[in-house]
Every structure is written in structure tokens, then in C-alpha cells.
Design a protein around this motif. Structure first.
Motif, PDB file in Angstrom:
ATOM      1  N   SER A 179       0.805  -1.222   0.000  1.00  0.00           N
ATOM      2  CA  SER A 179       0.000   0.000   0.000  1.00  0.00           C
ATOM      3  C   SER A 179       0.837   1.271   0.000  1.00  0.00           C
ATOM      4  O   SER A 179       0.317   2.359  -0.277  1.00  0.00           O
ATOM      5  N   GLY A 180       2.113   1.150   0.345  1.00  0.00           N
ATOM      6  CA  GLY A 180       2.959   2.336   0.517  1.00  0.00           C
ATOM      7  C   GLY A 180       3.101   2.748   1.967  1.00  0.00           C
ATOM      8  O   GLY A 180       3.831   3.683   2.287  1.00  0.00           O
ATOM      9  N   PHE A 181       2.406   2.020   2.871  1.00  0.00           N
ATOM     10  CA  PHE A 181       2.399   2.375   4.287  1.00  0.00           C
ATOM     11  C   PHE A 181       2.884   1.200   5.129  1.00  0.00           C
ATOM     12  O   PHE A 181       2.693   0.039   4.773  1.00  0.00           O
ATOM     13  N   THR A 182       3.494   1.542   6.254  1.00  0.00           N
ATOM     14  CA  THR A 182       3.866   0.528   7.223  1.00  0.00           C
ATOM     15  C   THR A 182       3.220   0.870   8.561  1.00  0.00           C
ATOM     16  O   THR A 182       2.850   2.027   8.807  1.00  0.00           O
ATOM     17  N   THR A 183       3.060  -0.139   9.420  1.00  0.00           N
ATOM     18  CA  THR A 183       2.405   0.083  10.711  1.00  0.00           C
ATOM     19  C   THR A 183       3.294  -0.399  11.852  1.00  0.00           C
ATOM     20  O   THR A 183       4.140  -1.268  11.682  1.00  0.00           O
ATOM     21  N   TRP A 184       3.048   0.189  13.013  1.00  0.00           N
ATOM     22  CA  TRP A 184       3.666  -0.255  14.261  1.00  0.00           C
ATOM     23  C   TRP A 184       2.556  -0.456  15.287  1.00  0.00           C
ATOM     24  O   TRP A 184       1.565   0.294  15.304  1.00  0.00           O
ATOM     25  N   ARG A 185       2.725  -1.447  16.153  1.00  0.00           N
ATOM     26  CA  ARG A 185       1.740  -1.713  17.202  1.00  0.00           C
ATOM     27  C   ARG A 185       2.461  -2.094  18.490  1.00  0.00           C
ATOM     28  O   ARG A 185       3.517  -2.723  18.450  1.00  0.00           O
ATOM     29  N   ALA A 223       2.659   5.087   8.813  1.00  0.00           N
ATOM     30  CA  ALA A 223       3.368   6.132   8.094  1.00  0.00           C
ATOM     31  C   ALA A 223       3.764   5.610   6.719  1.00  0.00           C
ATOM     32  O   ALA A 223       3.893   4.400   6.503  1.00  0.00           O
ATOM     33  N   ALA A 224       3.946   6.543   5.805  1.00  0.00           N
ATOM     34  CA  ALA A 224       4.444   6.182   4.479  1.00  0.00           C
ATOM     35  C   ALA A 224       5.905   5.766   4.600  1.00  0.00           C
ATOM     36  O   ALA A 224       6.695   6.409   5.298  1.00  0.00           O
ATOM     37  N   ALA A 225       6.269   4.664   3.934  1.00  0.00           N
ATOM     38  CA  ALA A 225       7.639   4.149   4.005  1.00  0.00           C
ATOM     39  C   ALA A 225       7.850   3.164   2.859  1.00  0.00           C
ATOM     40  O   ALA A 225       6.892   2.533   2.393  1.00  0.00           O
ATOM     41  N   PRO A 226       9.095   3.000   2.420  1.00  0.00           N
ATOM     42  CA  PRO A 226       9.375   1.987   1.410  1.00  0.00           C
ATOM     43  C   PRO A 226       9.129   0.587   1.953  1.00  0.00           C
ATOM     44  O   PRO A 226       9.310   0.329   3.155  1.00  0.00           O
ATOM     45  N   ALA A 227       8.713  -0.303   1.105  1.00  0.00           N
ATOM     46  CA  ALA A 227       8.461  -1.685   1.522  1.00  0.00           C
ATOM     47  C   ALA A 227       9.739  -2.337   2.025  1.00  0.00           C
ATOM     48  O   ALA A 227      10.821  -2.150   1.453  1.00  0.00           O
ATOM     49  N   GLY A 228       9.638  -3.082   3.092  1.00  0.00           N
ATOM     50  CA  GLY A 228      10.768  -3.847   3.613  1.00  0.00           C
ATOM     51  C   GLY A 228      11.756  -3.055   4.425  1.00  0.00           C
ATOM     52  O   GLY A 228      12.755  -3.595   4.899  1.00  0.00           O
ATOM     53  N   GLU A 229      11.512  -1.783   4.636  1.00  0.00           N
ATOM     54  CA  GLU A 229      12.459  -0.946   5.369  1.00  0.00           C
ATOM     55  C   GLU A 229      12.339  -1.195   6.874  1.00  0.00           C
ATOM     56  O   GLU A 229      11.246  -1.424   7.399  1.00  0.00           O
ATOM     57  N   HIS A 230      13.460  -1.143   7.567  1.00  0.00           N
ATOM     58  CA  HIS A 230      13.471  -1.213   9.027  1.00  0.00           C
ATOM     59  C   HIS A 230      14.438  -0.176   9.556  1.00  0.00           C
ATOM     60  O   HIS A 230      15.432   0.169   8.905  1.00  0.00           O
ATOM     61  N   ALA A 231      14.139   0.331  10.738  1.00  0.00           N
ATOM     62  CA  ALA A 231      14.937   1.407  11.319  1.00  0.00           C
ATOM     63  C   ALA A 231      16.273   0.878  11.808  1.00  0.00           C
ATOM     64  O   ALA A 231      16.306  -0.057  12.625  1.00  0.00           O
TER      65      ALA A 231
END
Length: 397
Positions: A179-185, A223-231
Motif C-alpha cells: 500500500s505504501g504504508f507501514t504500521t507499528w503496534r 506512516a508512508a515508508a518503502p516496503a521492507g524498510e526497518h529502522a
């Protein structure tokens, strides 16, 4: 005779799969649930259940139990990062409009309730399964497991967004798209200082805080983020950069987060609907059939709906292929509409250009002046759904 062929295999022991097992057993099926994971220890945080899902859980006898264990959502609404309210919502107005409350609880609580309601031995963990044959009107379906092959008059694939059964049924379908978005929970202790349930929309990102009945808070962000990205420096540090200067209780919740308990997942969706939710004697359910963005909080809710509708149609004496055709006819239009509505909400919530954000916030504030009823209209056709009775299907436009 068809009524004697009553073995069902459910692939996947998530919320949808376990609800399907309960609902099918109530309709006379001998059910086996095959779960790839070594245990049912849930991976997840909180879940919001709307009146539509609670009514579906009433069908399997767990609705009141869930209501008693969950936190009923109080008055709250939508805010800006600086804390200003954009929209105020009323719990009473929601109950009056949709016939019941919105409640929140930990996913582990719901999974435990569903699993405990099944007899011992129904759920087999550490049991990966693959579809060998979807079956048809003349032959049973077949699944393979490490312990051998199982024949069944019905196979229900509730194996999630990355379902292995879905491409076996529909190899030409493009499958889920990012979707172009990633989530955190995360679930954390309730911070000091009162706060109302809220979802806060900023430029290209959002945050939600929902109290749970056990004294903790379910927090989520997108938030919008590239797929597969991690901090590189850890997800908690990234969240503090993105949301650390937002209104109370966001900074306090972030401070209470433990890096090891922050869950990050890219959001994929089946924006291209499947041609059907079944083939032969095999049905798809939940994210395997209609993965959606979490922006309406309906992913798990729709899986629960799927389960009771499937069992409703797969009643005693009804040929399974005909039952599954009726299931597709009822569920495909509804869930397609919900998937698309969630995608539209996602695009609106993730606006990042300042002029667009200002216009969005101004419009939401203006609409809220007409009272909570106008805002709640966005869930008409979703939260007011009721389980089917007789041959009357439910729809969403």
C-alpha cells in the motif's frame, strides 16, 4: 450422501480460522484445524471489535463473553498532532446507530477464548498444510501435512495475507500489493494523566491510543515508508522521531514502549478482488481472501463475519460446492467494498502536502459541527451488519 460427508479442515488458527471451526462444528461438521506455528501464542497487540463482529461472535456463543472482558470505547475522536480535536465522537451515538458498542481487547484474549471453546484435539499446532486438490462435486478436497494426506469434504483456507492456498486456487491473480504504508503496534501500561481514545492524523502519518480493560493501552501508528524498510537504530527510536513531539499521551506511551515488543508490519492489500472466494470444495477466508488496510479497523472483523456466513451456508444436507458459491456471492461484494473504503481512508489519512493536510483538517472540523452522527455515517453498511438469517444476504455499498 452429501450429508454424511462432514469433515472440514481449516488451514490456519488465527481469529478467522478458529471462529470458522466453532461455527462449522455448530452446524454438524467434524473439524480439524491445522496451524503451522508450534503454538497458539499470539503474535499481535490489540484489536477493535465493532458491533458487526460482536454479533457474529454471538452466533458462536462468545459475544457476551468478549463484551465482558473488553474495554468499551468511550467518547473520543480524531485530533491533530498539537492536540486540537478535529472530530469528537460519542460512544452513545455509536451504540444507538449501530446497535452495539465498539470494544477493544488484546488479540491474545480473543484467540484464547476461541481456542478454549473448541474441544481438545481439534487444533493441531506445528502442522503446516498444503492444498493438494481443491476437490469438486464428485471428489473430496485433499491437503498434505508432514503426517500424511487428509481428505475432507470442505477445506477452509484462513492462512493469512500471504496465503499458500490462494495462489493454488487462482494462479493468475496478482495477489496482495504493498500500500505504501507501514504500521507499528504495541501494548504498554497506561500512562499517567487522563486521556480519551483517539486517532491523530498528521502529515503522512497517524497515531492511535485505545485503552484496554486490563489497565494497558493499545497503541498503533502508520506512516508512508518503502516496503521492507526497518529502522537501523531501532523501531522505538524511529517512532520517537516521528511522533515524540505529539500531544499527550503519545510521548508517555513511547517512553513506556520496549523495543522488543514493538511490532512493525508493511501493509499489503488485495486491492484487486479475487474472482471468487472458493474453488471446488475449498474456500478462502479473512486476509487470504480480502486483505485490507487497517484504517477502518475491519480486517479481523470481516474475517469473523466470513466464518459465520460460511458456516451458515454450509448447513446440513447442502452440497458443498453450492454452499461455497452462495458464500462467495454474499461475501465478495461486501468485502470488496470494505477493502476499497479502507484504501480511500488510507489515502486521506496519509496526505502529506501541507495544503492538502490543511484542507482535509478544515473539512473534518466543519463536518464535525453537525454532530457525531454525520461522522458515524462513514461506518454505515459496515458496523450495522447482522449475521444472515434464512437466505437473506447482507451487503455493503
Amino acid at each position: 450422501m452429501e450429508q454424511q460427508r462432514n469433515r472440514a479442515v481449516v488451514v490456519g488458527a488465527g481469529i478467522g480460522g478458529l471462529t470458522a471451526a466453532l461455527a462449522l462444528r455448530a452446524r454438524g461438521w467434524d473439524v480439524t484445524v491445522l496451524e503451522r506455528a508450534a503454538s497458539l501464542a499470539p503474535v499481535g497487540a490489540g484489536i477493535g471489535l465493532a458491533p458487526n463482529a460482536l454479533r457474529a461472535l454471538d452466533v458462536v456463543g462468545l459475544g457476551d463473553r468478549v463484551r465482558s472482558l473488553a474495554a468499551w470505547q468511550g467518547d473520543g475522536g480524531m485530533r491533530r498532532p498539537d492536540g486540537r480535536w478535529l472530530v469528537r465522537t460519542s460512544a452513545r451515538a455509536a451504540i444507538e446507530r449501530f446497535g452495539g458498542p465498539l470494544v477493544g481487547l488484546h488479540r491474545a484474549t480473543l484467540v484464547d477464548l476461541l481456542a478454549d471453546a473448541l474441544p481438545e484435539g481439534v487444533v493441531r499446532t506445528g502442522a503446516p498444510a498444503a492444498l493438494a486438490d481443491p476437490g469438486d462435486a464428485r471428489r473430496p478436497a485433499r491437503v498434505t501435512t508432514p503426517d500424511g494426506e487428509i481428505e475432507a469434504e470442505l477445506v477452509v483456507a484462513a492462512d493469512g495475507i500471504h496465503s499458500a492456498v490462494r495462489p493454488a486456487l487462482f494462479p493468475g491473480h496478482p495477489g496482495p500489493r504493498y500500500s505504501g504504508f507501514t504500521t507499528w503496534r504495541a501494548v504498554v501500561p497506561t500512562p499517567d494523566g487522563p486521556f480519551a481514545p483517539h486517532e491523530t492524523w498528521g502529515p503522512g502519518r497517524l497515531w492511535g491510543s485505545q485503552p484496554l480493560a486490563d489497565g494497558r493501552v493499545y497503541a498503533y501508528a502508520m506512516a508512508a515508508a518503502p516496503a521492507g524498510e526497518h529502522a537501523a537504530g531501532g523501531e522505538k527510536a524511529l517512532l520517537q522521531r516521528l511522533f515524540g513531539d505529539w500531544h499527550h499521551p503519545v510521548p508517555a506511551i513511547l517512553a513506556a514502549c520496549d523495543e522488543s515488543t514493538v511490532l512493525r508490519h508493511d501493509v499489503h492489500q488485495l486491492i484487486d478482488p479475487l474472482p471468487a472466494f472458493h474453488l471446488g470444495r475449498t474456500a478462502l477466508l479473512g486476509d487470504a481472501a480480502h486483505a485490507m488496510q487497517p484504517t477502518l479497523g475491519q480486517g479481523g472483523n470481516q474475517a469473523i463475519e466470513d466464518a459465520v456466513v460460511l458456516a451458515h451456508h454450509a448447513g446440513p444436507g447442502r452440497p458443498v460446492p453450492a454452499a461455497l458459491a452462495a458464500y462467495t456471492a454474499e461475501r465478495l461484494p461486501r468485502t470488496t467494498a470494505v477493502v476499497r473504503r479502507a484504501a480511500r481512508t488510507g489515502r486521506l489519512s496519509m496526505l502529506s502536502a501541507r495544503p492538502a493536510v490543511v484542507l482535509r483538517d478544515t473539512a473534518m472540523t466543519a463536518v464535525s459541527l453537525f454532530g457525531p452522527g454525520l461522522i458515524l455515517r462513514g461506518f454505515d453498511g459496515i458496523a450495522d451488519w447482522r449475521p444472515p438469517v434464512g437466505d437473506s444476504p447482507a451487503r455493503v455499498s
